[in-house]
Design a protein around this motif. Structure first.
Motif, PDB file in Angstrom:
ATOM      1  N   ARG A  12       0.591  -1.168   0.231  1.00  0.00           N
ATOM      2  CA  ARG A  12      -0.107  -0.047  -0.107  1.00  0.00           C
ATOM      3  C   ARG A  12       0.820   1.171  -0.050  1.00  0.00           C
ATOM      4  NH1 ARG A  12      -3.587  -0.745   5.349  1.00  0.00           N
ATOM      5  NH2 ARG A  12      -1.315  -1.208   6.050  1.00  0.00           N
ATOM      6  N   LYS A  13       0.401   2.110  -0.346  1.00  0.00           N
ATOM      7  CA  LYS A  13       1.084   3.659  -0.495  1.00  0.00           C
ATOM      8  C   LYS A  13       0.527   4.645   0.463  1.00  0.00           C
ATOM      9  CE  LYS A  13       3.996   2.867  -3.702  1.00  0.00           C
ATOM     10  NZ  LYS A  13       5.330   2.829  -3.425  1.00  0.00           N
ATOM     11  N   VAL A  14      -0.658   4.412   1.055  1.00  0.00           N
ATOM     12  CA  VAL A  14      -1.264   5.390   2.020  1.00  0.00           C
ATOM     13  C   VAL A  14      -1.763   4.602   3.279  1.00  0.00           C
ATOM     14  CG1 VAL A  14      -3.317   6.917   2.447  1.00  0.00           C
ATOM     15  CG2 VAL A  14      -2.191   6.989   0.305  1.00  0.00           C
ATOM     16  N   TYR A  15      -1.310   5.070   4.398  1.00  0.00           N
ATOM     17  CA  TYR A  15      -1.504   4.302   5.728  1.00  0.00           C
ATOM     18  C   TYR A  15      -2.329   5.206   6.442  1.00  0.00           C
ATOM     19  CZ  TYR A  15       1.949   0.967   3.995  1.00  0.00           C
ATOM     20  OH  TYR A  15       2.628  -0.052   3.430  1.00  0.00           O
ATOM     21  N   PRO A  16      -3.534   5.064   6.890  1.00  0.00           N
ATOM     22  CA  PRO A  16      -4.235   5.875   7.704  1.00  0.00           C
ATOM     23  C   PRO A  16      -3.843   5.510   9.105  1.00  0.00           C
ATOM     24  CG  PRO A  16      -5.860   4.512   6.393  1.00  0.00           C
ATOM     25  CD  PRO A  16      -4.617   4.031   6.347  1.00  0.00           C
ATOM     26  N   LEU A  17      -4.026   6.569   9.937  1.00  0.00           N
ATOM     27  CA  LEU A  17      -3.728   6.392  11.425  1.00  0.00           C
ATOM     28  C   LEU A  17      -4.737   5.592  12.244  1.00  0.00           C
ATOM     29  CD1 LEU A  17      -5.766   8.455  13.049  1.00  0.00           C
ATOM     30  CD2 LEU A  17      -4.187  10.140  12.217  1.00  0.00           C
ATOM     31  N   ILE A  18      -4.452   5.348  13.266  1.00  0.00           N
ATOM     32  CA  ILE A  18      -5.331   4.479  14.162  1.00  0.00           C
ATOM     33  C   ILE A  18      -5.744   5.274  15.152  1.00  0.00           C
ATOM     34  CG2 ILE A  18      -5.412   2.203  15.635  1.00  0.00           C
ATOM     35  CD1 ILE A  18      -4.972   1.761  12.435  1.00  0.00           C
ATOM     36  N   LEU A  19      -6.959   5.665  15.250  1.00  0.00           N
ATOM     37  CA  LEU A  19      -7.595   6.224  16.318  1.00  0.00           C
ATOM     38  C   LEU A  19      -8.542   5.686  17.125  1.00  0.00           C
ATOM     39  CD1 LEU A  19      -8.961  10.146  15.860  1.00  0.00           C
ATOM     40  CD2 LEU A  19      -9.641   8.570  17.495  1.00  0.00           C
ATOM     41  N   GLY A  20      -8.226   5.235  18.490  1.00  0.00           N
ATOM     42  CA  GLY A  20      -9.340   4.393  19.099  1.00  0.00           C
ATOM     43  C   GLY A  20     -10.000   3.174  18.461  1.00  0.00           C
ATOM     44  N   ASN A  21      -8.873   2.445  17.786  1.00  0.00           N
ATOM     45  CA  ASN A  21      -9.227   1.209  17.315  1.00  0.00           C
ATOM     46  C   ASN A  21      -9.627   1.304  16.096  1.00  0.00           C
ATOM     47  OD1 ASN A  21      -9.233   0.863  20.237  1.00  0.00           O
ATOM     48  ND2 ASN A  21      -9.758  -1.407  19.837  1.00  0.00           N
ATOM     49  N   MET A  22      -9.927   2.380  15.164  1.00  0.00           N
ATOM     50  CA  MET A  22     -10.385   2.578  13.992  1.00  0.00           C
ATOM     51  C   MET A  22      -9.376   3.404  13.255  1.00  0.00           C
ATOM     52  SD  MET A  22     -13.537   1.323  14.644  1.00  0.00           S
ATOM     53  CE  MET A  22     -14.356   1.974  13.143  1.00  0.00           C
ATOM     54  N   LYS A  23      -9.376   2.821  11.862  1.00  0.00           N
ATOM     55  CA  LYS A  23      -8.705   3.651  11.013  1.00  0.00           C
ATOM     56  C   LYS A  23      -9.332   5.024  10.611  1.00  0.00           C
ATOM     57  CE  LYS A  23      -7.284  -0.774   8.521  1.00  0.00           C
ATOM     58  NZ  LYS A  23      -7.167  -1.351   7.304  1.00  0.00           N
ATOM     59  N   LYS A  24      -8.201   6.058  10.377  1.00  0.00           N
ATOM     60  CA  LYS A  24      -8.845   7.323   9.895  1.00  0.00           C
ATOM     61  C   LYS A  24      -7.827   7.968   9.118  1.00  0.00           C
ATOM     62  CE  LYS A  24     -10.257  11.767  11.788  1.00  0.00           C
ATOM     63  NZ  LYS A  24     -11.772  12.065  10.882  1.00  0.00           N
ATOM     64  N   ASP A  36     -10.683  -7.970  20.135  1.00  0.00           N
ATOM     65  CA  ASP A  36     -12.019  -7.562  20.867  1.00  0.00           C
ATOM     66  C   ASP A  36     -11.877  -6.446  21.820  1.00  0.00           C
ATOM     67  OD1 ASP A  36     -13.437  -9.326  19.236  1.00  0.00           O
ATOM     68  OD2 ASP A  36     -13.125 -11.078  20.972  1.00  0.00           O
ATOM     69  N   LEU A  37     -10.511  -5.912  21.904  1.00  0.00           N
ATOM     70  CA  LEU A  37     -10.419  -4.878  23.033  1.00  0.00           C
ATOM     71  C   LEU A  37     -11.668  -3.876  22.612  1.00  0.00           C
ATOM     72  CD1 LEU A  37      -6.560  -4.276  22.533  1.00  0.00           C
ATOM     73  CD2 LEU A  37      -7.908  -5.101  24.620  1.00  0.00           C
ATOM     74  N   PRO A  38     -11.943  -3.147  23.857  1.00  0.00           N
ATOM     75  CA  PRO A  38     -12.843  -2.156  23.778  1.00  0.00           C
ATOM     76  C   PRO A  38     -12.273  -0.990  22.994  1.00  0.00           C
ATOM     77  CG  PRO A  38     -11.930  -2.014  25.729  1.00  0.00           C
ATOM     78  CD  PRO A  38     -11.393  -3.350  25.238  1.00  0.00           C
ATOM     79  N   GLU A  39     -13.145  -0.169  22.283  1.00  0.00           N
ATOM     80  CA  GLU A  39     -13.081   0.862  21.520  1.00  0.00           C
ATOM     81  C   GLU A  39     -12.070   2.009  22.271  1.00  0.00           C
ATOM     82  OE1 GLU A  39     -15.326   4.427  18.858  1.00  0.00           O
ATOM     83  OE2 GLU A  39     -16.224   2.700  19.403  1.00  0.00           O
ATOM     84  N   GLY A  40     -11.091   2.316  21.819  1.00  0.00           N
ATOM     85  CA  GLY A  40     -10.431   3.350  22.335  1.00  0.00           C
ATOM     86  C   GLY A  40      -9.220   2.692  23.081  1.00  0.00           C
ATOM     87  N   SER A  41      -9.133   1.562  22.952  1.00  0.00           N
ATOM     88  CA  SER A  41      -7.690   0.980  23.570  1.00  0.00           C
ATOM     89  C   SER A  41      -6.450   1.256  23.021  1.00  0.00           C
ATOM     90  CB  SER A  41      -7.835  -0.535  23.785  1.00  0.00           C
ATOM     91  OG  SER A  41      -9.107  -1.005  24.514  1.00  0.00           O
ATOM     92  N   ILE A  42      -6.631   1.351  21.793  1.00  0.00           N
ATOM     93  CA  ILE A  42      -5.297   1.548  21.064  1.00  0.00           C
ATOM     94  C   ILE A  42      -5.397   2.867  20.008  1.00  0.00           C
ATOM     95  CG2 ILE A  42      -5.735  -0.198  19.359  1.00  0.00           C
ATOM     96  CD1 ILE A  42      -2.028   0.637  20.382  1.00  0.00           C
ATOM     97  N   SER A  43      -4.278   3.751  20.019  1.00  0.00           N
ATOM     98  CA  SER A  43      -4.221   4.627  19.094  1.00  0.00           C
ATOM     99  C   SER A  43      -2.940   4.799  18.448  1.00  0.00           C
ATOM    100  CB  SER A  43      -4.718   6.155  19.399  1.00  0.00           C
ATOM    101  OG  SER A  43      -6.211   5.982  19.686  1.00  0.00           O
ATOM    102  N   VAL A  44      -2.705   5.036  17.211  1.00  0.00           N
ATOM    103  CA  VAL A  44      -1.080   5.065  16.805  1.00  0.00           C
ATOM    104  C   VAL A  44      -1.392   6.456  15.978  1.00  0.00           C
ATOM    105  CG1 VAL A  44       0.548   4.439  15.147  1.00  0.00           C
ATOM    106  CG2 VAL A  44      -0.883   2.777  16.601  1.00  0.00           C
ATOM    107  N   LEU A  45      -0.765   7.668  16.520  1.00  0.00           N
ATOM    108  CA  LEU A  45      -0.991   8.904  16.032  1.00  0.00           C
ATOM    109  C   LEU A  45       0.195   9.415  15.679  1.00  0.00           C
ATOM    110  CD1 LEU A  45      -3.282  10.308  18.933  1.00  0.00           C
ATOM    111  CD2 LEU A  45      -3.933   9.109  16.559  1.00  0.00           C
TER     112      LEU A  45
END
Length: 477
Positions: free
Chosen positions: A2-14, A196-205
């Motif tokens: 891939r060429k574009v990598y969305p960040l991870i915000l609260g378990n979601m790609k953005k 199955d971690l709850p939303e918000g457990s991991i962010s990569v910013l």
């Protein structure tokens, strides 16, 4: 790829409007683009982490264990992809990138196992009269959202050393990866977000420095953990306020050679310790002190091996010394070598610009150096080793301790009294006997003293850093 990598915000790609272009240090080719977090993403990630903590801190052990094992297996499944990204964006030779991926998978498996042992202790209270019919329970509880700032040199495993223990104890975590190697961290974030971690457990910013500093100061963050340069680390500790802080910083690690009993093993390990990943390892061998009667024999054989080190393309399986992370780092290493030579040091081999890449410096050996030269007194973080003789073993210990750093030291000896003298007198966080200071097993406690940091990593020890003890005194009759 891939060429574009969305960040991870609260378990979601953005995806965001701002992007960072990541380029390979070896040939300056584009590796990919990553979305950059702005103030809105930072705020939302912290809010989600605070909310996730209320769920995560009560998650039962078996669920955390299962999730960490899932992450371990997923890392193995994507091992080839991860290793190639590490080699491209960070310039780490592919052979060592594969080792890093394997270590990371094991680290999450160990974290899963450690969740089952991290239960606290029973404290007897009936040791005196007022404690009769009483018992105590001392248990450790998660402290809350963790912010981790991670470096380029181990873009997967040093992220895992913060993420795995945080999740194992029930803390959500926000990762701010190095701008040089953010893709690796984002892929790890994707893997974790699929559990199955709850939303918000991991962010990569990935974000600008000012926004990272703003997170460090935010009172909703319970702990700040940093791996990187001493200058930045100690500055951010001052900005962190009352939150828990651990720092894993730099060093100018020494290897003391008191015996050539294990000469072939010593030489083989010293080459790896001094020059793999172009010396961009906090516990890379920078200084070698060798007993004067062994000096000539060791020096000649060491130089012969240094001359044969494969240098260049990190995607070549044979390469040991690849590029430094950028041209400015290579420029500094080259300048420090030249400065040492101008002040009287002898450059015995290497220290030259490589024809294929401006970021590659050939493996260098210096002697006739003095303690005040930058190649000894500061952290080179490049493929440079200085070698000097000593007369008495106590002199070698004093020479090693003559440093503002204190991360790890290695000692080759067949004298048990020397081994324990080194252990008792070296001012470092770890003493490695009959191996190089670059040795690290991921479960072991790891960290330094003096300018090299505070706190300890290693699964169990990081879990302790990320929790707070709470005591229960119970009267049962």
């Amino acid at each position: 790829m891939r060429k574009v990598y969305p960040l991870i915000l609260g378990n979601m790609k953005k995806e965001t409007r701002d992007y960072l272009t990541v380029k390979a240090p070896y040939d300056n080719q584009e590796v990919g683009q990553v979305s950059l977090a702005g103030e809105a993403e930072i705020e939302l990630a912290i809010q989600k982490a605070v909310e996730a903590f209320e769920i995560l801190k009560f998650m039962p052990v078996y669920q955390k264990e299962e999730i960490l094992h899932q992450v371990s297996l997923a890392i193995k499944a994507r091992g080839e992809e991860l290793a190639r990204i590490i080699a491209l964006e960070g310039g780490k030779p592919i052979t060592f990138a594969k080792i890093e991926v394997a270590r990371c998978a094991e680290l999450f498996a160990w974290a899963a196992e450690e969740t089952k042992r991290f239960g606290g202790e029973i404290v007897p209270l009936d040791l005196d009269r007022i404690g009769e019919n009483r018992m105590g329970i001392n248990k450790r509880f998660p402290i809350g959202p963790v912010l981790a700032i991670t470096p380029f040199n181990f873009p997967l495993n040093l992220v895992a050393h913060k993420v795995a223990p945080a999740l194992a104890v029930g803390n959500p975590i926000i990762i701010k990866p190095s701008p040089a190697t953010p893709i690796t961290a984002i892929i790890l974030g994707e893997i974790i977000a699929q559990t199955d971690l709850p939303e918000g457990s991991i962010s990569v910013l990935p974000c600008k420095t000012a926004l990272a500093e703003k997170m460090v100061k935010d009172e909703r963050i319970a702990m700040f953990t940093f791996t990187g340069s001493p200058k930045v680390g100690w500055y951010l500790k001052k900005e962190a306020g009352r939150k828990r802080v651990t720092l894993e910083l730099g060093g100018n690690a020494a290897l003391i050679v008191d015996s050539l009993k294990y000469k072939d093993f010593l030489l083989e390990r010293a080459i790896i310790g001094g020059y793999y990943h172009a010396g961009q390892v906090c516990i890379s061998i920078q200084r070698i002190f060798i007993q004067e009667s062994l000096y000539d024999t060791f020096l000649q054989e060491f130089i012969d091996r240094v001359k044969r080190i494969p240098v260049g393309d990190p995607l070549d399986e044979k390469t040991i010394t690849g590029p430094l992370i950028n041209k400015s780092s290579a420029d500094q290493v080259y300048e420090w070598i030249q400065e040492a030579v101008a002040d009287g040091a002898k450059l015995l081999v290497g220290g030259e610009r490589h024809s294929q890449s401006p970021c590659v410096i050939t493996p260098a050996v210096l002697t006739n150096t003095t303690p005040d030269m930058k190649v000894n007194s500061l952290e080179v973080f490049g493929p440079v080793v200085t070698i000097e003789p000593y007369e008495k073993f106590e002199d070698a210990i004093a020479m090693t301790n003559n440093s503002i750093y204190g991360l790890q030291a290695g000692v080759f000896t067949d004298d048990l009294s020397h081994a324990f003298y080194a252990y008792n007198h070296l001012d470092v966080g770890g003493v490695i006997i009959n191996d190089i200071p670059t040795y690290r097993s991921d479960p072991m406690p790891y960290g330094g003293v003096k300018m090299s940091g505070c706190g300890r990593e290693g699964i169990k020890y990081a879990m302790e850093e990320m929790t707070e003890g709470k005591f229960l005194a119970l009267k049962y009759a």
